[in-house]
Design a protein around this motif. Structure first.
Motif, PDB file in Angstrom:
ATOM      1  N   ALA A  31       0.735  -1.201   0.039  1.00  0.00           N
ATOM      2  CA  ALA A  31       0.077  -0.283  -0.065  1.00  0.00           C
ATOM      3  C   ALA A  31       0.760   1.332   0.036  1.00  0.00           C
ATOM      4  O   ALA A  31       2.059   1.069   0.571  1.00  0.00           O
ATOM      5  N   VAL A  32       0.485   2.225  -0.394  1.00  0.00           N
ATOM      6  CA  VAL A  32       1.036   3.595  -0.430  1.00  0.00           C
ATOM      7  C   VAL A  32       0.107   4.444   0.370  1.00  0.00           C
ATOM      8  O   VAL A  32      -0.858   4.807   0.200  1.00  0.00           O
ATOM      9  N   ARG A  33       0.612   4.719   1.655  1.00  0.00           N
ATOM     10  CA  ARG A  33       0.158   5.471   2.337  1.00  0.00           C
ATOM     11  C   ARG A  33       0.743   6.867   2.845  1.00  0.00           C
ATOM     12  O   ARG A  33       2.067   7.159   2.669  1.00  0.00           O
ATOM     13  N   ASP A  34       0.186   7.752   3.093  1.00  0.00           N
ATOM     14  CA  ASP A  34       0.524   9.214   3.392  1.00  0.00           C
ATOM     15  C   ASP A  34       0.958   9.371   4.857  1.00  0.00           C
ATOM     16  O   ASP A  34       0.057   9.150   5.643  1.00  0.00           O
ATOM     17  N   THR A  35       2.054   9.378   5.091  1.00  0.00           N
ATOM     18  CA  THR A  35       2.506   9.303   6.530  1.00  0.00           C
ATOM     19  C   THR A  35       2.027  10.759   7.063  1.00  0.00           C
ATOM     20  O   THR A  35       2.221  10.641   8.475  1.00  0.00           O
ATOM     21  N   ARG A  36       1.630  11.579   6.633  1.00  0.00           N
ATOM     22  CA  ARG A  36       1.148  12.952   7.314  1.00  0.00           C
ATOM     23  C   ARG A  36      -0.011  12.605   7.828  1.00  0.00           C
ATOM     24  O   ARG A  36      -0.777  13.304   8.717  1.00  0.00           O
ATOM     25  N   THR A  37      -1.203  12.078   6.945  1.00  0.00           N
ATOM     26  CA  THR A  37      -2.586  12.178   7.149  1.00  0.00           C
ATOM     27  C   THR A  37      -2.901  10.529   7.483  1.00  0.00           C
ATOM     28  O   THR A  37      -4.130  10.459   7.872  1.00  0.00           O
ATOM     29  N   TYR A  38      -2.073   9.682   7.352  1.00  0.00           N
ATOM     30  CA  TYR A  38      -2.473   8.418   7.691  1.00  0.00           C
ATOM     31  C   TYR A  38      -3.539   7.607   6.325  1.00  0.00           C
ATOM     32  O   TYR A  38      -3.804   6.680   6.553  1.00  0.00           O
TER      33      TYR A  38
END
Length: 93
Positions: free
Chosen positions: A69-76
């Motif tokens: 998965a590609v997850r945005d670490t700023r917004t989860y």
């Protein structure tokens, strides 16, 4: 509660999943040839970006299959989910 989309089972609650670390890491061809420092670097050092990050996940309480998965670490927020063995898709952050 956040929903994560398993590529095989569809959207499920996040408590059904386990995080498996950074995706797309190549296991060393000859681990015995590595120095202790090189081995420690492979085992413990990972990227820590602010923004989209490719990760491995397991649907532990469902099909028990691994996926990326590609997850945005700023917004989860999960930006993309794709089966193991595929390249990370281009995503807009």
């Amino acid at each position: 509660m956040q929903l994560i989309t398993c590529p095989w089972c569809g959207p499920r609650e996040e408590v059904e999943f386990h995080y498996g670390g950074q995706a797309h890491l190549a296991y060393p061809d000859d681990p015995a040839a590595l120095s202790d420092e090189e081995w420690a670097h492979f085992v413990f050092f990972r990227d820590n970006p602010k923004g989209p990050f490719a990760e491995r996940w397991s649907h532990a309480a469902g099909c028990r299959r691994w996926f990326n998965a590609v997850r945005d670490t700023r917004t989860y927020e999960f930006l993309a989910v794709y089966p193991m063995g595929q390249s990370a898709p281009e995503v807009a952050s």
